[in-house]
Design a protein around this motif. Structure first.
Motif, short mmCIF file in Angstrom:
data_model
loop_
_atom_site.label_atom_id
_atom_site.label_comp_id
_atom_site.label_asym_id
_atom_site.label_seq_id
_atom_site.Cartn_x
_atom_site.Cartn_y
_atom_site.Cartn_z
N GLU A 67 -1.61 7.13 14.02
CA GLU A 67 -2.97 7.31 13.50
C GLU A 67 -3.04 7.11 11.98
O GLU A 67 -4.12 6.85 11.45
CB GLU A 67 -3.50 8.71 13.85
CG GLU A 67 -4.11 8.82 15.23
CD GLU A 67 -3.10 8.65 16.35
OE1 GLU A 67 -1.94 9.04 16.15
OE2 GLU A 67 -3.46 8.08 17.40
N ALA A 68 -1.93 7.26 11.28
CA ALA A 68 -1.95 7.16 9.82
C ALA A 68 -1.50 5.79 9.31
O ALA A 68 -1.60 5.49 8.13
CB ALA A 68 -1.07 8.25 9.21
N HIS A 70 -2.47 2.53 9.72
CA HIS A 70 -3.46 1.60 9.16
C HIS A 70 -3.86 2.01 7.74
O HIS A 70 -3.82 1.20 6.81
CB HIS A 70 -4.68 1.59 10.09
CG HIS A 70 -5.84 0.77 9.60
ND1 HIS A 70 -6.85 1.30 8.84
CD2 HIS A 70 -6.15 -0.55 9.76
CE1 HIS A 70 -7.73 0.34 8.56
NE2 HIS A 70 -7.33 -0.79 9.12
N ASP A 71 -4.20 3.29 7.58
CA ASP A 71 -4.69 3.76 6.29
C ASP A 71 -3.62 3.73 5.22
O ASP A 71 -3.89 3.48 4.05
CB ASP A 71 -5.27 5.17 6.44
CG ASP A 71 -6.34 5.21 7.51
OD1 ASP A 71 -6.75 4.13 7.96
OD2 ASP A 71 -6.74 6.31 7.91
N ILE A 74 -3.33 0.18 3.93
CA ILE A 74 -4.47 -0.13 3.04
C ILE A 74 -4.29 0.57 1.70
O ILE A 74 -4.44 -0.04 0.64
CB ILE A 74 -5.80 0.37 3.66
CG1 ILE A 74 -6.01 -0.18 5.06
CG2 ILE A 74 -6.97 0.07 2.74
CD1 ILE A 74 -6.30 -1.63 5.12
N PHE A 102 -4.19 -8.67 2.88
CA PHE A 102 -3.22 -7.59 2.73
C PHE A 102 -1.80 -8.01 3.08
O PHE A 102 -0.84 -7.42 2.61
CB PHE A 102 -3.61 -6.39 3.61
CG PHE A 102 -4.82 -5.66 3.11
CD1 PHE A 102 -4.93 -5.32 1.77
CD2 PHE A 102 -5.84 -5.32 3.96
CE1 PHE A 102 -6.04 -4.65 1.29
CE2 PHE A 102 -6.96 -4.65 3.49
CZ PHE A 102 -7.05 -4.31 2.16
N THR A 379 -11.59 -2.12 14.06
CA THR A 379 -11.46 -0.66 13.90
C THR A 379 -12.78 0.04 14.18
O THR A 379 -12.84 1.08 14.83
CB THR A 379 -11.00 -0.32 12.48
OG1 THR A 379 -9.97 -1.23 12.11
CG2 THR A 379 -10.45 1.08 12.39
N ALA B 44 -7.39 -7.36 -0.99
CA ALA B 44 -6.35 -7.81 -1.90
C ALA B 44 -6.73 -9.16 -2.49
O ALA B 44 -6.06 -9.68 -3.37
CB ALA B 44 -5.01 -7.91 -1.17
N TYR B 235 -9.59 16.97 10.63
CA TYR B 235 -8.85 15.73 10.87
C TYR B 235 -7.57 16.02 11.66
O TYR B 235 -7.23 15.32 12.60
CB TYR B 235 -8.51 15.05 9.54
CG TYR B 235 -7.77 13.75 9.68
CD1 TYR B 235 -8.45 12.60 10.04
CD2 TYR B 235 -6.40 13.67 9.45
CE1 TYR B 235 -7.78 11.40 10.17
CE2 TYR B 235 -5.73 12.48 9.58
CZ TYR B 235 -6.42 11.34 9.94
OH TYR B 235 -5.74 10.15 10.08
N TYR B 254 -14.43 8.99 4.42
CA TYR B 254 -13.08 8.52 4.72
C TYR B 254 -13.11 7.25 5.56
O TYR B 254 -12.42 6.27 5.30
CB TYR B 254 -12.35 9.64 5.47
CG TYR B 254 -10.97 9.27 5.96
CD1 TYR B 254 -9.89 9.29 5.10
CD2 TYR B 254 -10.76 8.89 7.28
CE1 TYR B 254 -8.63 8.95 5.54
CE2 TYR B 254 -9.51 8.55 7.73
CZ TYR B 254 -8.44 8.58 6.86
OH TYR B 254 -7.21 8.24 7.30
N PHE B 258 -11.42 3.94 4.20
CA PHE B 258 -10.08 3.55 4.64
C PHE B 258 -10.04 2.87 5.99
O PHE B 258 -9.14 2.09 6.26
CB PHE B 258 -9.16 4.77 4.64
CG PHE B 258 -8.88 5.28 3.28
CD1 PHE B 258 -8.06 4.57 2.43
CD2 PHE B 258 -9.46 6.44 2.84
CE1 PHE B 258 -7.81 5.01 1.15
CE2 PHE B 258 -9.23 6.90 1.55
CZ PHE B 258 -8.40 6.19 0.71
N ASN B 259 -10.99 3.18 6.88
CA ASN B 259 -10.97 2.51 8.18
C ASN B 259 -11.74 1.21 8.15
O ASN B 259 -11.30 0.22 8.71
CB ASN B 259 -11.55 3.42 9.27
CG ASN B 259 -10.69 4.63 9.50
OD1 ASN B 259 -9.56 4.68 9.04
ND2 ASN B 259 -11.21 5.61 10.21
N TYR B 260 -12.89 1.22 7.52
CA TYR B 260 -13.72 0.01 7.53
C TYR B 260 -13.68 -0.75 6.21
O TYR B 260 -14.29 -1.80 6.07
CB TYR B 260 -15.17 0.36 7.88
CG TYR B 260 -15.31 1.23 9.11
CD1 TYR B 260 -14.34 1.21 10.12
CD2 TYR B 260 -16.40 2.06 9.28
CE1 TYR B 260 -14.46 2.01 11.23
CE2 TYR B 260 -16.53 2.86 10.40
CZ TYR B 260 -15.56 2.85 11.37
OH TYR B 260 -15.68 3.64 12.47
N LEU B 261 -12.99 -0.19 5.22
CA LEU B 261 -12.73 -0.86 3.93
C LEU B 261 -13.99 -1.20 3.14
O LEU B 261 -14.00 -2.15 2.37
CB LEU B 261 -11.89 -2.13 4.15
CG LEU B 261 -10.67 -1.98 5.05
CD1 LEU B 261 -9.91 -3.29 5.13
CD2 LEU B 261 -9.76 -0.89 4.54
#
Lengths: 414, 297
Positions: A67-68, A70-71, A74, A102, A379, B44, B235, B254, B258-261
């Motif tokens: 679960e961690a 992907h983040d 990034i 990435f 996602t 990036a 969480y 969040y 971080f998930n959808y950027l």
């Protein structure tokens, strides 16, 4: 100073000396997950072998829950030279990672003859728009595990070939009082549930998107959700499945509290290990079933690959490490928790021996691996499906309502 | 009155502190505000950034899921902080009494607060586990429930179970502040009131509570701000599930980042959460002011 004190001081100096020499060489930062597939121990031993063969390169390993993952990738993209050099990534991310830059394009680094030697399903894991962003490593899908004792006790001679048959067999087992809830799944509001949903969708010949528009409101995808809900309503599925992840499924099944379970490759070895399981030796594996007239088996592409983040200053060393981990010999040596990406491995005695049923199932499953939607906004699509399908499973919404709601929410994605 | 020179000195002395403050709060705040009006994405690759006005805010506020999340967060905040207040004061009053073992108990009571949030969340997740959780085992053996059940997997109970875990962790802070304040309540006031015929409850309401209201308010404000931007404990315990029933407003910050950027959109959610916290603080502030004014009169 006593002897003990001297020892401590001595080892402190030794450590210091080692650190200094290591600093002169390259240290690769590698990110892995500690969940399903290769265990931490496996990865540590592979890495030790790599370091032995490549003096001058040290690998610093980091393990995080899936679960961690992907983040973390990034968040580290902005870390400059201090980010990761090698990352494990899931089949559902290359579209996003490629469009955002990435991961490094490694198409040119992969020998041409590899293309035919590795399964197509594995290549899907690392490809986007005709380019390759890593090397496939974990070739995985969900298999049907069953408890042979329970099936025998219920008078069932062969594992189910179709999902309807599976429900029937589960009902027989339940009616005979062999186990209260014959089925267990990873249906928490998470990606794990989407993998089970995808397997069932594939079995029912469904699609997620057609011409860029959501198509999961009808057909096979809808049948899949309806099937999931029905097994809960009939008391065949353990209701706690709705908060389980893969590890919970393994634990419940290994405790002898379920007759059937859908899980990744790694469960085969662990459910048959007496130290980890009460049902060791009574566990067999088969491809996930099909649906009459639509499919003979079903399977989700749950593979993962190894890539080099764009900001890594050690791309060459990172590639050497990736090449080592993904090479056939290494994969063949560690083929218990995760199966190799190489076609030839499946006839290697050291891979096949002791897990003949897994290899037989794999040959069938790998051929029908079905991908989750390969879109850059995956996602978000997945999050939307997770919430709405979970509402169905919890009895908060009907199948139609939930999937329509999901479709209209997906159209709102920016 | 400060002379001209003294005034200048004052600013010179304040300058380093102000510079640090600007560096760590004002600049990021301004940056976040600016981001929230743009379509910036985490990438990036060099990507063009456009000023899009209020579009992010309109998107967020017209999202029915986010609206639900806001109410959910409000519910979490009110129930959680409310219970922490009541429990905290009650425990403080108890610990203010003379009894054997008081010092030990005072030390023990702080332990939950000393536990890191993540550890606390993992521990409670195990306690609530549907198959081998301690809560099921306890209630089953006491005969309160006849079957093991799911606590954080059931949308009907999940949020309240998370609140319980949060209250357990955070009430000691309230208790400690209240206890410190209680020790400043002059005993003669209470004694005089007792002579006048006021019962214990009356004495607590009209003497003790107003006396400790100031410090209590401060800690309640702090807890409210923290509770409104709650993220970590949820969480870890539920990940926002089941079926989004514990997904609070901070999850959207969040998720967008971080998930959808989408850092622009994420910033707008962050500003919204911070803005609502600010409203709560102003509300508290005015209540405290009235309280203090009332106390003086």
């Amino acid at each position: 100073m006593n002897t003990f004190g001297k020892m401590i001081l001595g080892s402190a100096f030794a450590t210091l000396a080692m650190t200094t020499t290591a600093l002169a060489d390259t240290t690769l930062n590698a990110l892995f997950m500690s969940q399903a597939a290769y265990s931490e121990d496996d990865i540590k031993s592979m890495t030790a072998k790599f370091e032995e063969a490549n003096p001058g390169i040290t690998v610093a390993l980091e393990f995080v829950p899936y679960e961690a993952l992907h983040d973390k990738i990034i968040a580290a993209a902005g870390a400059g030279d201090d980010g990761y050099d090698v990352v494990l990534f899931d089949v559902i991310w290359p579209a996003e990672f490629a469009t955002r830059g990435f991961l490094q394009d490694v198409t040119g680094r992969i020998p041409a003859d590899y293309t035919d030697k590795v399964f197509d399903g594995a290549w899907t894991t690392v490809e986007y728009d005709g380019k390759r962003y890593g090397m496939p490593w974990i070739l995985d899908t969900k298999y049907l595990f069953y408890n042979t004792d329970m099936l025998e006790e219920a008078g069932i001679s062969a594992p189910p070939k179709t999902w309807a048959e599976l429900a029937e067999q589960a009902k027989q087992i339940k009616d005979k009082g062999i186990v209260e809830f014959p089925l267990v799944w990873s249906w928490s509001q998470s990606e794990a549930m989407i993998c089970d949903f995808t397997t069932l969708t594939a079995a029912n010949d469904g699609t997620f998107f057609e011409e860029g528009q959501p198509a999961f409101t009808a057909g096979g995808a809808k049948d899949a959700v309806a099937f999931m809900k029905a097994t809960l309503d009939e008391g065949l599925t353990n209701p706690s499945s709705r908060e389980y992840f893969e590890e919970d499924v393994r634990r419940v099944f290994s405790n002898g509290e379920a007759a059937f379970a859908l899980n990744w490759t790694y469960m085969n070895a662990l459910a048959n290990d007496p130290k980890e399981s009460k049902v060791a030796g009574k566990v067999k594996v088969a491809p996930a079933p099909g649906v009459e007239g639509k499919s003979t088996a079903s399977s989700v592409n749950g593979s993962m690959g190894l890539g080099i983040p764009a900001n890594s200053p050690h791309a060459d060393e990172a590639w050497a490490y990736i090449s080592f981990l993904t090479q056939k010999d290494v994969q063949d040596d560690f083929a218990k928790l995760s199966l190799p990406i190489w076609k030839a491995s499946y006839s290697e005695p050291k891979v096949v021996e002791g897990q003949e049923d897994l290899i037989a199932a794999a040959k069938e499953s790998i051929a029908v691996m079905y991908p989750r939607p390969l879109v850059p906004s995956y996602t978000e699509v997945s999050d939307i499906l997770q919430k709405n399908i979970h509402q169905v499973l919890l009895g908060q919404a009907s199948v139609d309502e939930a999937l329509e709601a999901a479709a209209s929410r997906v159209k709102r994605i920016r | 009155m400060l002379g001209r020179r003294q005034k200048r000195e004052k600013w010179i002395l304040l300058a380093p502190a102000l510079a640090v403050l600007a560096l760590i709060t004002l600049i990021p705040l301004a940056n976040t505000l600016w981001l929230s009006f743009t379509d910036t994405r985490i990438s990036a690759l060099p990507e063009p950034v456009h000023f899009i006005g209020l579009e992010n805010y309109v998107y967020a506020l017209t999202d029915p899921d986010f609206q639900e999340a806001l109410f959910r967060t409000l519910y979490f905040t009110i129930v959680s902080v409310g219970l922490e207040g009541v429990l905290g004061v009650a425990v403080a009053v108890l610990l203010n009494q003379e009894f054997r073992g008081r010092t030990l108990l005072r030390a023990l009571i702080i332990l939950p607060w000393a536990v890191p949030t993540i550890v606390n969340a993992v521990a409670w997740r195990l306690i609530y586990h549907p198959d081998y959780g301690a809560l099921n085992s306890l209630l089953f053996q006491l005969g309160i429930i006849s079957d093991y059940r799911s606590w954080i997997g059931d949308p009907a109970t999940a949020m309240n179970m998370v609140i319980l875990a949060d209250v357990w962790k955070n009430f000691p802070l309230v208790a400690y502040v209240a206890l410190a304040a209680l020790q400043t309540v002059p005993e003669d006031l209470s004694k005089a009131a007792a002579i006048e015929g006021a019962g214990p409850w009356k004495r607590f309401c009209s003497i003790t509570l107003p006396w400790i209201a100031g410090p209590l308010m401060v800690v309640m404000v702090l807890r409210t701000i923290e509770a409104f931007r709650v993220f970590d404990i949820i969480y870890v315990m539920t990940g926002g599930g089941p079926a989004d029933s514990t997904k609070t407003a901070s999850f959207y910050v969040y998720q967008e980042y971080f998930n959808y950027l989408r850092s622009g959109s994420g910033a707008s959610y962050a500003v919204l959460v911070a803005g609502i916290s600010a409203v709560l603080i102003v509300f508290y502030y005015s209540v405290t002011k009235r309280q203090t004014a009332g106390g003086a009169a």
